[in-house]
Design an enzyme around this catalytic site. Structure first.
Site, PDB file in Angstrom:
ATOM      1  N   GLU A 267       0.830  -1.213   0.000  1.00  0.00           N
ATOM      2  CA  GLU A 267       0.000   0.000   0.000  1.00  0.00           C
ATOM      3  C   GLU A 267       0.867   1.267   0.000  1.00  0.00           C
ATOM      4  O   GLU A 267       1.017   1.921   1.034  1.00  0.00           O
ATOM      5  CB  GLU A 267      -0.949   0.033   1.197  1.00  0.00           C
ATOM      6  CG  GLU A 267      -1.917   1.206   1.139  1.00  0.00           C
ATOM      7  CD  GLU A 267      -2.793   1.355   2.375  1.00  0.00           C
ATOM      8  OE1 GLU A 267      -3.742   2.158   2.328  1.00  0.00           O
ATOM      9  OE2 GLU A 267      -2.514   0.692   3.388  1.00  0.00           O
ATOM     10  N   LYS A 304      -2.809  -2.121  -2.771  1.00  0.00           N
ATOM     11  CA  LYS A 304      -3.884  -1.227  -2.318  1.00  0.00           C
ATOM     12  C   LYS A 304      -3.428   0.191  -2.652  1.00  0.00           C
ATOM     13  O   LYS A 304      -2.440   0.683  -2.097  1.00  0.00           O
ATOM     14  CB  LYS A 304      -4.139  -1.380  -0.823  1.00  0.00           C
ATOM     15  CG  LYS A 304      -5.250  -0.460  -0.315  1.00  0.00           C
ATOM     16  CD  LYS A 304      -5.693  -0.807   1.091  1.00  0.00           C
ATOM     17  CE  LYS A 304      -6.767   0.167   1.562  1.00  0.00           C
ATOM     18  NZ  LYS A 304      -7.343  -0.198   2.873  1.00  0.00           N
TER      19      LYS A 304
END
Length: 364
Positions: A267, A304
């Site tokens: 992420e 993500k």
């Protein structure tokens, strides 16, 4: 209490019926052979996790009135064995991977940590004056997460996975460890947030703090039944060196996670307030693609990412064989804004936190 079974044709798209299997009113989904040969039926069945056979012609194929008892028994045994092997229940890991990779739906991010918990509770309608100290604060947030998770509308039919904070993993819901409850009762795949916060900004980015005890945490995650991890860092400016450093760190942690048999969700968030957000995202995409090319074929990861300024920017990332899935963070957008931007990015699914829980209030 009204539970049913389904007998369905083997689908053209493998694992199409995973949402049906995850619904609490579904007991089981079985497959009919529908005119396929036994070999064809077993081949297609084996491509659909958790579906079992209910074959007619494909089962009795090759059985004949003119066979001796020995020949008949041998033919039936071969049929039973082939169909049994194609119907065998997959391991939880295989089932979870299929859901994460293929199923329509979203991931709910329930991973607010110590620093963000007071804000999450305030949005839920609980003021800081209503609890005293860290222990009570975490009790309150666990009550909030429990209320979400046990709700009848929170099931694996639409919610593919849930990201947990470490303290949530360590607690129980309805007498079961949280990760086990999510999977066994809801068919929701459990992930764990593993980062320990961010360093100060340097070269336009905030790297993750060191995690000297990460191996120990990952071992605990494996024992708890966690499927994958999530680790967050932040990009604030389009600085090539800074973004490359962020990506190098993400992949290094990802390899450590993979070594434990877990799936890493990388992420590297781009701040939605960055004045050069589009440039940040294009530099990030280049760096991520380079990182993927360095992985071995069996090293598969998730991403993500912030919803991009340019729609479908991350399609090359999604198409790479080492990518399991790309999910989107809401990053401060409202739910309406997040869903609008997400709908403009094909094959990207949500992993929202504030946008997911928006409007849910303790006093409701």
């Amino acid at each position: 209490e009204q539970r049913v079974m389904f007998k369905l044709t083997l689908p053209t798209q493998s694992n199409l019926y995973l949402p049906l299997m995850s619904h609490p009113n579904t007991i089981r989904v079985v497959a009919l052979s529908g005119g396929y040969t036994r070999a064809e039926s077993c081949k297609y069945l084996s491509q659909n996790v958790a579906m079992i056979a209910s074959f007619s012609r494909a089962f009795s194929e090759g059985m004949s009135a003119k066979q001796s008892d020995e020949e008949f028994t041998k033919t039936m045994d071969e049929s039973c064995e082939a169909i049994y092997q194609a119907s065998r229940k997959p391991s939880d890991k295989v089932y979870q991977l299929a859901k994460v990779a293929c199923q329509n739906g979203f991931l709910s991010a329930l991973d607010q940590s110590g620093g963000s918990t007071p804000k999450a509770l305030k949005l839920y309608g609980i003021e800081e004056s209503e609890y005293s100290g860290e222990a009570e604060m975490f009790d309150k947030v666990h009550e909030m997460r429990t209320r979400i998770i046990v709700n009848s509308k929170f099931t694996g039919e639409r919610t593919v996975g849930a990201i947990l904070f470490e303290r949530t993993m360590d607690r129980e819901i309805c007498g079961k460890p949280t990760a086990r409850y999510l999977w066994e009762e809801k068919k929701v795949v459990p992930f764990l947030k593993i980062d320990k916060g961010l360093l100060d900004e340097k070269d336009g980015v905030q790297m993750m703090k060191d995690m000297p005890e990460l191996d120990t945490l990952l071992d605990r995650a494996v024992a708890a039944g966690i499927f994958g991890t999530k680790e967050r860092s932040v990009i604030k400016k389009a600085d090539r060196a800074g973004i490359q450093a962020i990506v190098d760190q993400q992949f290094a942690i990802g390899r450590q996670v993979l070594a434990k048999g877990l799936v890493p969700m990388l992420e590297p968030e781009v701040d939605i307030k960055a004045t050069d957000k589009d440039a940040c995202e294009k530099l990030l995409l280049d760096a991520l693609m380079q990182g993927l090319r360095k992985l071995a074929p069996e090293q598969r990861v998730m991403f993500k990412l912030t919803l991009p300024t340019q729609s479908n920017l991350y399609l090359p990332l999604m198409s790479h064989p080492n990518t399991i899935r790309v999910v989107a963070l809401s990053g401060g957008y409202t739910r309406a804004e997040s869903c609008k931007y997400l709908s403009q990015n094909v094959a990207m699914i949500a992993s929202f936190s504030r946008a997911f829980s928006e409007g849910m209030i303790a006093k409701q």
